[in-house]
Each structure stands twice: as structure tokens, then as C-alpha cells.
Scaffold this motif. Structure first.
Motif, PDB file in Angstrom:
ATOM      1  N   ALA A   6      38.491  26.902 140.291  1.00  0.00           N
ATOM      2  CA  ALA A   6      39.875  27.289 140.036  1.00  0.00           C
ATOM      3  C   ALA A   6      40.834  26.180 140.438  1.00  0.00           C
ATOM      4  N   HIS A   7      40.404  25.270 141.301  1.00  0.00           N
ATOM      5  CA  HIS A   7      41.257  24.175 141.764  1.00  0.00           C
ATOM      6  C   HIS A   7      40.822  22.873 141.106  1.00  0.00           C
ATOM      7  N   ALA A   8      41.787  22.005 140.835  1.00  0.00           N
ATOM      8  CA  ALA A   8      41.477  20.709 140.231  1.00  0.00           C
ATOM      9  C   ALA A   8      40.648  19.870 141.192  1.00  0.00           C
ATOM     10  N   GLN A   9      39.610  19.284 140.680  1.00  0.00           N
ATOM     11  CA  GLN A   9      38.736  18.417 141.472  1.00  0.00           C
ATOM     12  C   GLN A   9      38.952  16.968 141.025  1.00  0.00           C
ATOM     13  N   HIS A  10      39.160  16.090 141.961  1.00  0.00           N
ATOM     14  CA  HIS A  10      39.282  14.671 141.675  1.00  0.00           C
ATOM     15  C   HIS A  10      37.899  14.052 141.847  1.00  0.00           C
ATOM     16  N   ARG A  11      37.503  13.253 140.902  1.00  0.00           N
ATOM     17  CA  ARG A  11      36.223  12.553 141.003  1.00  0.00           C
ATOM     18  C   ARG A  11      36.459  11.257 141.767  1.00  0.00           C
ATOM     19  N   VAL A  12      35.626  11.017 142.763  1.00  0.00           N
ATOM     20  CA  VAL A  12      35.728   9.813 143.575  1.00  0.00           C
ATOM     21  C   VAL A  12      34.412   9.057 143.451  1.00  0.00           C
ATOM     22  N   CYS A  13      34.496   7.808 143.047  1.00  0.00           N
ATOM     23  CA  CYS A  13      33.329   6.943 142.966  1.00  0.00           C
ATOM     24  C   CYS A  13      33.608   5.738 143.857  1.00  0.00           C
ATOM     25  N   PHE A  14      32.622   5.374 144.669  1.00  0.00           N
ATOM     26  CA  PHE A  14      32.851   4.275 145.600  1.00  0.00           C
ATOM     27  C   PHE A  14      31.644   3.367 145.707  1.00  0.00           C
ATOM     28  N   GLN A  15      31.904   2.182 146.250  1.00  0.00           N
ATOM     29  CA  GLN A  15      30.886   1.149 146.379  1.00  0.00           C
ATOM     30  C   GLN A  15      30.808   0.657 147.814  1.00  0.00           C
ATOM     31  N   LEU A  58      23.103  -2.587 146.556  1.00  0.00           N
ATOM     32  CA  LEU A  58      24.369  -2.099 146.022  1.00  0.00           C
ATOM     33  C   LEU A  58      24.321  -0.581 146.029  1.00  0.00           C
ATOM     34  N   LEU A  59      25.298   0.035 146.678  1.00  0.00           N
ATOM     35  CA  LEU A  59      25.360   1.484 146.804  1.00  0.00           C
ATOM     36  C   LEU A  59      26.572   1.990 146.041  1.00  0.00           C
ATOM     37  N   ILE A  60      26.342   3.007 145.232  1.00  0.00           N
ATOM     38  CA  ILE A  60      27.424   3.684 144.537  1.00  0.00           C
ATOM     39  C   ILE A  60      27.367   5.144 144.956  1.00  0.00           C
ATOM     40  N   GLY A  61      28.488   5.657 145.437  1.00  0.00           N
ATOM     41  CA  GLY A  61      28.585   7.052 145.824  1.00  0.00           C
ATOM     42  C   GLY A  61      29.541   7.772 144.901  1.00  0.00           C
ATOM     43  N   TYR A  62      29.311   9.071 144.753  1.00  0.00           N
ATOM     44  CA  TYR A  62      30.153   9.884 143.893  1.00  0.00           C
ATOM     45  C   TYR A  62      30.308  11.264 144.513  1.00  0.00           C
ATOM     46  N   PHE A  63      31.530  11.774 144.508  1.00  0.00           N
ATOM     47  CA  PHE A  63      31.748  13.166 144.884  1.00  0.00           C
ATOM     48  C   PHE A  63      33.027  13.664 144.231  1.00  0.00           C
ATOM     49  N   GLU A  64      33.197  14.973 144.271  1.00  0.00           N
ATOM     50  CA  GLU A  64      34.396  15.600 143.750  1.00  0.00           C
ATOM     51  C   GLU A  64      35.077  16.338 144.892  1.00  0.00           C
ATOM     52  N   THR A  65      36.390  16.276 144.903  1.00  0.00           N
ATOM     53  CA  THR A  65      37.159  16.903 145.980  1.00  0.00           C
ATOM     54  C   THR A  65      38.544  17.267 145.468  1.00  0.00           C
TER      55      THR A  65
END
Length: 125
Positions: A6-15, A58-65
């Protein structure tokens, strides 16, 4: 930005960059993350969190918040996070701060679902 609830989730991708000689130990530690750390991440909004690691470190992380700032400050207030970040900091090359705040955030330049939504909306109009 996608909506997964129900709430907007922002996708975050990081290195980040894991030191090559520490990759096996980094993998071992993430094969069984402390249960209280897992619960802390979930309770502070780190949703759909995944980490990907290339053989050279090389590390790539991803989450939604709902809010990156709120998720980071929420973790900063939890004791287990301080212990985890202290242990994980040594694994990274040229890290400025703790791993959960010192990462390089990547800009999203393409999202299939968003473009398909726009296409569908324009064909309805």
C-alpha cells in the motif's frame, strides 16, 4: 519507484568492493546472518534485500524501502547493527563509514515495469 504494498517502495541499488582475499569469509558470514540482524533489517524496512558478488569482489546490493534515510536511521538505533557493521567494515576496500551507510548508491536508468505501465496508460488514453 515501484509499489509492492500500500506504500510506495523506493528501489535502492548500491555498490561496494570486497577485498579479494576476504571473499570466502564474506560469503561464509552471509550464508547464515545472525537471526537478530535479519529481524532488525526486516523491521526497519529493508525489504527484498539481496546482495550479489562478482568473483573479483564487486558487490551489488539491492533492497526496497519506503525511505532510505528512515531505514538507515532505524538500523543505527539497533545494537546488533553496530556489532554487525563493526565486523563487516574490514571486508571492504576504500569504505567511507559503515557498510550500511558508506556504499555508493547507483542511479536507476531503466525499469521495465515502469515503462510498461506508461505504455499501457498511453494506449488507454
Amino acid at each position: 519507484m515501484s509499489s509492492t504494498s500500500a506504500h510506495a517502495q523506493h528501489r535502492v541499488c548500491f555498490q561496494l568492493q570486497v577485498k579479494p582475499e576476504l571473499i570466502p569469509e564474506y560469503r561464509r558470514r552471509h550464508a547464515a546472518v545472525w537471526p537478530d540482524m535479519l529481524r532488525a533489517l526486516k523491521s526497519t524496512g529493508w525489504n527484498r534485500y539481496s546482495i550479489f558478488l562478482r568473483p573479483d569482489g564487486l558487490l551489488i546490493g539491492y533492497f526496497e524501502t519506503e525511505s532510505l534515510a528512515a531505514s538507515q536511521s532505524g538500523m543505527a538505533a539497533i545494537e546488533v547493527n553496530a556489532r554487525w557493521q563493526a565486523e563487516m567494515g574490514a571486508f571492504f576496500v576504500a569504505l567511507d563509514g559503515a557498510p550500511d551507510t558508506g556504499f555508493v548508491q547507483l542511479e536507476e536508468v531503466f525499469n521495465l515495469a515502469a515503462q510498461l505501465d506508461c505504455l499501457a496508460a498511453s494506449s488507454v488514453a
